[in-house]
Design an enzyme around this catalytic site. Sequence first.
Site, PDB file in Angstrom:
ATOM      1  N   TYR A 147     -12.156   3.599  16.143  1.00  0.00           N
ATOM      2  CA  TYR A 147     -13.356   3.558  15.294  1.00  0.00           C
ATOM      3  C   TYR A 147     -13.843   2.119  15.122  1.00  0.00           C
ATOM      4  O   TYR A 147     -15.012   1.807  15.352  1.00  0.00           O
ATOM      5  CB  TYR A 147     -13.049   4.194  13.931  1.00  0.00           C
ATOM      6  CG  TYR A 147     -14.130   3.944  12.917  1.00  0.00           C
ATOM      7  CD1 TYR A 147     -15.387   4.516  13.070  1.00  0.00           C
ATOM      8  CD2 TYR A 147     -13.910   3.105  11.828  1.00  0.00           C
ATOM      9  CE1 TYR A 147     -16.402   4.266  12.149  1.00  0.00           C
ATOM     10  CE2 TYR A 147     -14.917   2.850  10.914  1.00  0.00           C
ATOM     11  CZ  TYR A 147     -16.163   3.427  11.077  1.00  0.00           C
ATOM     12  OH  TYR A 147     -17.157   3.165  10.177  1.00  0.00           O
ATOM     13  N   PHE A 214      -0.684   7.488  -0.815  1.00  0.00           N
ATOM     14  CA  PHE A 214      -0.082   7.109   0.470  1.00  0.00           C
ATOM     15  C   PHE A 214       0.616   5.749   0.365  1.00  0.00           C
ATOM     16  O   PHE A 214       0.083   4.734   0.778  1.00  0.00           O
ATOM     17  CB  PHE A 214      -1.145   7.073   1.567  1.00  0.00           C
ATOM     18  CG  PHE A 214      -1.777   8.403   1.876  1.00  0.00           C
ATOM     19  CD1 PHE A 214      -1.014   9.566   1.918  1.00  0.00           C
ATOM     20  CD2 PHE A 214      -3.138   8.495   2.128  1.00  0.00           C
ATOM     21  CE1 PHE A 214      -1.605  10.795   2.207  1.00  0.00           C
ATOM     22  CE2 PHE A 214      -3.736   9.720   2.429  1.00  0.00           C
ATOM     23  CZ  PHE A 214      -2.964  10.871   2.453  1.00  0.00           C
TER      24      PHE A 214
HETATM   25  N1  UDP Z   1      -5.518   7.130  -0.211  1.00  0.00           N
HETATM   26  C1  UDP Z   1      -4.474   7.763  -0.880  1.00  0.00           C
HETATM   27  N2  UDP Z   1      -4.506   9.129  -0.952  1.00  0.00           N
HETATM   28  C2  UDP Z   1      -5.504   9.888  -0.417  1.00  0.00           C
HETATM   29  C3  UDP Z   1      -6.567   9.229   0.254  1.00  0.00           C
HETATM   30  C4  UDP Z   1      -6.539   7.845   0.338  1.00  0.00           C
HETATM   31  O1  UDP Z   1      -3.562   7.116  -1.368  1.00  0.00           O
HETATM   32  O2  UDP Z   1      -5.443  11.119  -0.507  1.00  0.00           O
HETATM   33  C5  UDP Z   1      -5.520   5.660  -0.131  1.00  0.00           C
HETATM   34  C6  UDP Z   1      -5.538   5.121   1.272  1.00  0.00           C
HETATM   35  O3  UDP Z   1      -4.218   4.917   1.734  1.00  0.00           O
HETATM   36  C7  UDP Z   1      -6.292   3.819   1.100  1.00  0.00           C
HETATM   37  C8  UDP Z   1      -7.219   4.067  -0.075  1.00  0.00           C
HETATM   38  O4  UDP Z   1      -6.709   5.217  -0.725  1.00  0.00           O
HETATM   39  O5  UDP Z   1      -5.418   2.774   0.737  1.00  0.00           O
HETATM   40  C9  UDP Z   1      -8.644   4.345   0.341  1.00  0.00           C
HETATM   41  O6  UDP Z   1      -8.624   5.326   1.366  1.00  0.00           O
HETATM   42  P1  UDP Z   1      -9.945   5.996   1.916  1.00  0.00           P
HETATM   43  O7  UDP Z   1      -9.525   7.012   2.932  1.00  0.00           O
HETATM   44  O8  UDP Z   1     -10.787   6.444   0.782  1.00  0.00           O
HETATM   45  O9  UDP Z   1     -10.728   4.793   2.620  1.00  0.00           O
HETATM   46  P2  UDP Z   1     -10.256   3.756   3.769  1.00  0.00           P
HETATM   47  O10 UDP Z   1      -9.760   2.525   3.025  1.00  0.00           O
HETATM   48  O11 UDP Z   1      -9.217   4.403   4.601  1.00  0.00           O
HETATM   49  O12 UDP Z   1     -11.520   3.481   4.498  1.00  0.00           O
END
Ligand code: UDP
Length: 331
Positions: A147, A214
């Site tokens: 991506y 996560f």
């Molecule tokens: N995250 C999480 N649980 C979830 C979705 C996301 O802990 O169910 C965490 C993810 O690891 C990241 C942050 O939230 O650190 C933001 O994730 P998101 O997918 O919203 O955006 P990204 O930073 O990946 O573009």
Amino acid sequence: AGMEWTTMNVLVSGGAGYVGSHAARMLSRAGHEVWVYDNLVFGHRGAVAPGRLIEGDLLDVDRVAGVLAEKRIDAVMHFAAFAYVGESVTDPAKYYRNNIVGTLSLMDAMRRQDVRRFVFSSTCATYGEPRSVPIDESQPQAPINPYGYTKLVIERALSDYAKAYGWGYAALRYFNAAGASEDGDLGEDHDPETHLIPLVLQVAQGRREHVTIFGDDFPTPDGTCVRDYIHVDDLASAHISALEKLGPGVEFRCNLGTGRGTSVKEVVEACREVTGRPIPTVVAPRRAGDPPALVADSSLARRELGWTPRYTSIVPIVRSAWKWHESHPDG
Ligand code: UDP
């Protein structure tokens, strides 16, 4: 070296999507003539002003060129892209075709019709694992997933097109887009939903059991990942500022973030505060490819675009999202 601008005819590709629909509406409120071009694979018909949607595919260069000519388009804002990082790893062909071939096809149509202003949705994912935080534009761009590469390739092409063909462009590197318009009629609705804030709000609504965090063993103050959440209307306003400053050979490559980091736990806490509901969490292993902290140094955008984000902390951003989730429980 900007130029005088007047009202422009603007084609907004992906203008039925989350960020694109907010930008299209703000553009039209700023007095521009807006046409949305969207294939509705992820976009929502209802997110586009009546009579302003042109359904079509970016790979159809004749069609796009026809629209550019018929609507006498002066500038393109390009939001249409696939944006699931995980899927880009398992199905890179889909991403390279859509995000690169699709965009180059749009750019071919623009060359044919001599349209030379382009505002591009780029991403902090072009930096990969940052060397240090906050991230400014002098850091190397070294994506760690397909991506991010697809976005970087287009940034590269735009820089070459600016020099060779006299295009003016802005590559705006979003951090974490979040929130919803204050009018409460545009919001964030992805299917599947993978983004933190909408998932947490779905737990608050009782539509999911718990939030999965996560990883809580990152080298951050509370052990959870830190991100820079930027309100979608602030992203939109940066696009309009950039558009209005574009002229031949003008290149903007700017981060769009608040400069403030918020951890996953802080997001959950803000959601508890805004919704007044208990939000259970469960800690799970880290998600592949998540850097511990991504926070923008957005001083360049503030300086060059004259842009200031209106939302600088997480609670009002969550409040705007919650207002939309409550009024649109099914998206
Ligand atoms: N995250 C999480 N649980 C979830 C979705 C996301 O802990 O169910 C965490 C993810 O690891 C990241 C942050 O939230 O650190 C933001 O994730 P998101 O997918 O919203 O955006 P990204 O930073 O990946 O573009």
